[in-house]
Scaffold this active site. Structure first.
Site, PDB file in Angstrom:
ATOM      1  N   ARG A 155     -11.353  -2.563  -1.093  1.00  0.00           N
ATOM      2  CA  ARG A 155     -10.457  -1.507  -1.568  1.00  0.00           C
ATOM      3  C   ARG A 155     -11.298  -0.368  -2.140  1.00  0.00           C
ATOM      4  O   ARG A 155     -12.231  -0.616  -2.913  1.00  0.00           O
ATOM      5  CB  ARG A 155      -9.462  -2.045  -2.606  1.00  0.00           C
ATOM      6  CG  ARG A 155      -8.507  -3.071  -2.000  1.00  0.00           C
ATOM      7  CD  ARG A 155      -7.488  -3.609  -2.977  1.00  0.00           C
ATOM      8  NE  ARG A 155      -6.657  -4.628  -2.337  1.00  0.00           N
ATOM      9  CZ  ARG A 155      -5.728  -5.346  -2.946  1.00  0.00           C
ATOM     10  NH1 ARG A 155      -5.496  -5.147  -4.239  1.00  0.00           N
ATOM     11  NH2 ARG A 155      -5.021  -6.258  -2.282  1.00  0.00           N
TER      12      ARG A 155
ATOM     13  N   CYS B 233      -1.773  -9.749   4.527  1.00  0.00           N
ATOM     14  CA  CYS B 233      -0.428 -10.029   5.029  1.00  0.00           C
ATOM     15  C   CYS B 233      -0.148  -9.464   6.426  1.00  0.00           C
ATOM     16  O   CYS B 233       0.467 -10.158   7.248  1.00  0.00           O
ATOM     17  CB  CYS B 233       0.631  -9.590   4.031  1.00  0.00           C
ATOM     18  SG  CYS B 233       0.259  -8.126   3.088  1.00  0.00           S
TER      19      CYS B 233
ATOM     20  N   GLN C 271      -9.889 -13.306  -2.253  1.00  0.00           N
ATOM     21  CA  GLN C 271      -8.804 -13.883  -3.037  1.00  0.00           C
ATOM     22  C   GLN C 271      -8.178 -15.037  -2.277  1.00  0.00           C
ATOM     23  O   GLN C 271      -8.334 -15.145  -1.053  1.00  0.00           O
ATOM     24  CB  GLN C 271      -7.754 -12.838  -3.395  1.00  0.00           C
ATOM     25  CG  GLN C 271      -6.982 -12.244  -2.253  1.00  0.00           C
ATOM     26  CD  GLN C 271      -5.975 -11.205  -2.741  1.00  0.00           C
ATOM     27  OE1 GLN C 271      -6.131 -10.596  -3.789  1.00  0.00           O
ATOM     28  NE2 GLN C 271      -4.939 -10.986  -1.960  1.00  0.00           N
TER      29      GLN C 271
ATOM     30  N   HIS D  55       0.371 -16.976   2.451  1.00  0.00           N
ATOM     31  CA  HIS D  55       1.670 -16.460   2.892  1.00  0.00           C
ATOM     32  C   HIS D  55       2.464 -17.598   3.516  1.00  0.00           C
ATOM     33  O   HIS D  55       1.960 -18.333   4.362  1.00  0.00           O
ATOM     34  CB  HIS D  55       1.481 -15.326   3.910  1.00  0.00           C
ATOM     35  CG  HIS D  55       0.876 -14.091   3.308  1.00  0.00           C
ATOM     36  ND1 HIS D  55      -0.469 -13.837   3.357  1.00  0.00           N
ATOM     37  CD2 HIS D  55       1.439 -13.077   2.603  1.00  0.00           C
ATOM     38  CE1 HIS D  55      -0.719 -12.699   2.725  1.00  0.00           C
ATOM     39  NE2 HIS D  55       0.412 -12.221   2.253  1.00  0.00           N
TER      40      HIS D  55
ATOM     41  N   HIS E 210       4.714 -14.025  -0.474  1.00  0.00           N
ATOM     42  CA  HIS E 210       3.328 -13.704  -0.806  1.00  0.00           C
ATOM     43  C   HIS E 210       2.985 -14.477  -2.073  1.00  0.00           C
ATOM     44  O   HIS E 210       3.720 -14.410  -3.053  1.00  0.00           O
ATOM     45  CB  HIS E 210       3.152 -12.212  -1.117  1.00  0.00           C
ATOM     46  CG  HIS E 210       3.575 -11.285  -0.025  1.00  0.00           C
ATOM     47  ND1 HIS E 210       2.674 -10.702   0.844  1.00  0.00           N
ATOM     48  CD2 HIS E 210       4.793 -10.818   0.341  1.00  0.00           C
ATOM     49  CE1 HIS E 210       3.321  -9.906   1.685  1.00  0.00           C
ATOM     50  NE2 HIS E 210       4.612  -9.966   1.396  1.00  0.00           N
TER      51      HIS E 210
ATOM     52  N   LYS F  22      10.367 -10.888  -7.404  1.00  0.00           N
ATOM     53  CA  LYS F  22       9.097 -11.591  -7.570  1.00  0.00           C
ATOM     54  C   LYS F  22       9.065 -12.320  -8.900  1.00  0.00           C
ATOM     55  O   LYS F  22       9.860 -12.047  -9.809  1.00  0.00           O
ATOM     56  CB  LYS F  22       7.928 -10.614  -7.480  1.00  0.00           C
ATOM     57  CG  LYS F  22       7.953  -9.520  -8.546  1.00  0.00           C
ATOM     58  CD  LYS F  22       6.755  -8.593  -8.433  1.00  0.00           C
ATOM     59  CE  LYS F  22       6.802  -7.493  -9.493  1.00  0.00           C
ATOM     60  NZ  LYS F  22       5.591  -6.662  -9.510  1.00  0.00           N
TER      61      LYS F  22
ATOM     62  N   ASP G  91      -5.486 -15.900  -0.772  1.00  0.00           N
ATOM     63  CA  ASP G  91      -4.312 -15.182  -0.276  1.00  0.00           C
ATOM     64  C   ASP G  91      -3.466 -16.110   0.589  1.00  0.00           C
ATOM     65  O   ASP G  91      -3.895 -16.510   1.677  1.00  0.00           O
ATOM     66  CB  ASP G  91      -4.789 -13.973   0.534  1.00  0.00           C
ATOM     67  CG  ASP G  91      -3.758 -12.861   0.554  1.00  0.00           C
ATOM     68  OD1 ASP G  91      -2.698 -13.042  -0.067  1.00  0.00           O
ATOM     69  OD2 ASP G  91      -4.014 -11.830   1.180  1.00  0.00           O
TER      70      ASP G  91
END
Length: 671
Positions: free
Chosen positions: A439, A410, A457, A461, A585, A540, A459
């Site tokens: 990570r 992000c 992933q 946005h 997200h 969310k 991902d």
């Protein structure tokens, strides 16, 4: 039967190993009660006498508990109204009437089946007196809150056994999604799976004693005196307890810091088994003390344990690590812990999943972007991740500047949005990124493909206006519905709203929550409200999928974010003034590695044709047809499908066919 027991929800953490076999269980029957033979020939058994700190704790507890009981007895009871879920009102007395008495007044069967109460929406001990007018709900084991309380109480029983057997310093002992564990400092020593039957034997005695769980609110100074022998409890008191008083609970000789609540007594647990053990660090910090962690599972009925054991056996057969090894899909190596090596067949599955999801993104107007893997730490300071997440990032120094491998995309997407002026005509901007993320997970937390250090992933946005939120959320929901239907997953939806600690203005939150609610209603899929569980930066939608074994997994996420646009000063020209966009997200697969683990276990290694790494094989009748078999295999391969030819001269045709069936080939061609 499983569904009645609610065990499908329980079985999420299927990496719990069955460390004990039936043969071990039968052997334990022939041993002395509470004793295990250790490798060095000594016998593990309950300490005699118990550690001195146990008696010291009890003396202080007895004195303070007597004072508390006298104080409660001195209170003047008043008439109160207790409202049940069906609207019925029961009369009671403050400081005298307990939830258990109310349940028994309805029926003794109900009272016996109830695990815990809810008073004004908060879980409450069954034997704790009610203090005023209230609503009351009585929860059985099929309720998730009741399960957590049940397993929390079971953790205390395990903790009591650990003190009586090892004499170590107990640390944390929480319930988890499928059972519980307790951490213990054992001063350089370690726990062995050989110890389990000894612990089980001690717990069995605890169950028979029906030790009551007692609650006591204590002053911080009394607790510091009570736990002076345990440096870890002292740390909790000094660092985590910010109020003059807090609660502790007792069952038998065990007294522990605890918010509670708990079951009435240890006899409510009818089936208990220690499942595994591991090492960990105090509060997960690698530089802190090493602890021993012991896991367990328990139920209010012995039949439920047997059902759980059968379920675990089936899950073990489907373990993605086992199937990955047998089907030559992937492996891990100690020289790169937490990073998967995908072999050709595993890479085929990985790439097929990626190509499928990329095509779905393209169809929905997302633009794929590619962003750097390494950023200066200043980016993470700007986004706020460095302050809260730096210990989970791989960082290093380059030319006296601190850099880190990205753990998420992000912040990089914010830089892409902000690299030139934006107009309202461009919005919504939908970015999709499939880049590699890292990570820094603790080595003890790594678990196959479900917990890794290197992963990718899907991902995405979305940068949009406030007015576009509802339509974009609807698109996200339809997106996940299509993908999960393709994989054969059902799913549940939860709307998580503003938490107690949040950033931003209330009216912005309320408007966003309203749009999410309207999007969910328009989607036409059942959903539940999860009040106060939103992220600090926005509400969310949490999505839980159910695999073929009805196990829940959370992969997809749809989150609104009002804070990153503020931190990065993102703006677009509305035609009249500069305005801030909203960021959505969202991910459908989540970690691709984890999704492949779930798919592997859900399919049990029997892959659907479009995903299969063994789509077809040609089995010739005899060597004279080998050349033709190779020709057929090439034709199928050239048509875009996987195909092999089994030309092994040392194997009969029937054996080749059987081998192909066991290897889960979708089609077997013979001539």
């Amino acid at each position: 039967m499983l569904k009645k027991l609610g065990l499908f929800r329980i079985a999420k953490q299927l990496n719990i190993s069955f460390s004990r076999t039936m043969s071990m269980a039968s052997k334990s029957k022939n041993k002395d009660k509470g004793a295990d033979s250790l490798k060095d020939g000594t016998v593990l058994k309950e300490l005699s006498p118990w550690p001195e700190y146990i008696n010291d704790r009890i003396k202080l507890w007895d004195r303070l508990k007597a004072e508390y009981d006298a104080d409660v007895a001195a209170k003047t009871p008043e008439s109160i109204n207790i409202t049940l879920p069906d609207g019925k009102v029961v009369e009671g007395q403050s400081w005298r009437t307990t939830p258990y008495k109310v349940a028994a007044g309805i029926s003794q069967g109900l009272a016996d089946a109830t695990i815990i109460a809810k008073v004004n929406g908060a879980v409450w001990d069954l034997d704790r007196p009610l203090e005023g007018h209230c609503s009351l709900a009585l929860l059985k084991f099929d309720d998730e809150d009741a399960q957590q309380v049940f397993w929390h109480s079971s953790a205390h029983m395990l903790g009591e056994a650990m003190e009586r057997v090892y004499g170590g310093c107990l640390c944390y002992g929480p319930p988890i999604e499928s059972g519980f564990y307790y951490d213990m400092f054992y001063d350089g020593k370690s726990v062995s799976s050989e110890d389990f039957s000894c612990l089980d034997s001690v717990v069995k005695g605890i169950m028979k004693e029906k030790q009551p769980f007692e609650r006591l609110e204590m002053r911080k100074e009394d607790l510091l005196e009570m736990f002076k022998y345990n440096p870890f409890k002292l740390r909790i008191l000094q660092e985590k307890v910010t109020t003059p008083t807090t609660t502790a609970y007792r069952c038998g000789p065990l007294i522990d810091l605890c918010r509670g609540p708990h079951v009435r007594h240890t006899g409510k647990v009818k089936a208990f088994v220690v499942t595994k053990n591991s090492s960990t660090y105090w509060e997960g910090k690698a530089e802190a003390e090493s602890l021993q962690r012991i896991y367990g599972i328990s139920f209010p009925d012995a039949k439920q344990l047997k059902e759980w054991q059968k379920f675990q056996e089936e899950a073990a057969k489907r373990d993605h690590r086992k199937i990955g090894r047998e089907q030559e899909l992937f492996f891990f190596h100690e020289l790169s812990p937490g990073s998967c090596f995908f072999l050709p067949r595993g890479a085929h599955i990985y790439n097929t999943v990626m190509n499928f999801i990329k095509a779905e993104y393209w169809e929905r107007g997302f633009q794929e972007v590619i962003t750097p893997n390494i950023y200066n730490s200043k980016l993470w300071e700007m986004s706020g991740h460095w302050q809260h997440y730096s210990e989970h990032m791989f960082s290093f120094e380059v030319e006296k500047e601190r850099f880190a491998l990205k753990p998420m995309n992000c912040p990089g997407h914010c830089l892409m949005f902000d690299h030139r002026p934006r107009s309202w005509r461009e919005l919504p901007i939908r970015m999709a990124d499939f880049g590699v993320l890292h990570r820094n997970e603790l080595s003890g937390a790594l678990s196959g493909l479900t917990r890794v250090r290197r992963f990718q992933q899907d991902d995405g946005h979305i940068f949009c206006t406030q007015d576009q939120i509802k339509e974009e959320i609807r698109g996200c929901l339809n997106f996940l519905k299509k993908v999960y239907a393709t994989f054969g997953y059902s799913f549940t939806l939860f709307l998580s709203t503003r938490p107690d600690k949040y950033l931003g203005e209330v009216h912005v939150w309320e408007d966003a929550e309203k749009q999410l609610e309207e999007s969910l209603d328009a989607f036409g899929w059942p959903w539940k409200l999860n009040p106060g569980d939103g992220a600090f930066y926005g509400p969310k939608i949490d999505i839980t999928i159910m695999d073929a074994l009805k196990r829940p997994h959370q992969c997809a996420t749809i989150q609104l974010d009002f804070q990153l646009p503020e931190r990065f000063n993102l703006q677009y020209d509305s035609g009249e003034e500069k305005k801030r966009p909203v960021i959505i997200h969202r991910a459908i697969l989540g970690s691709v590695e984890r999704m492949i683990a779930i798919l592997t276990e859900s399919y049990g290694g029997k892959w659907p044709f479009w995903l299969s790494p063994r789509q077809s094989i040609v089995v010739p009748v005899g060597p004279q047809f080998d050349e033709y078999a190779q020709t057929v295999a090439k034709q199928v391969h050239d048509a875009g499908f996987l195909c092999e030819a089994d030309l092994d001269l040392g194997t009969t045709m029937n054996k080749k066919i059987r081998n192909a069936q066991l290897a889960q080939y979708n089609f077997i061609f013979g001539r």
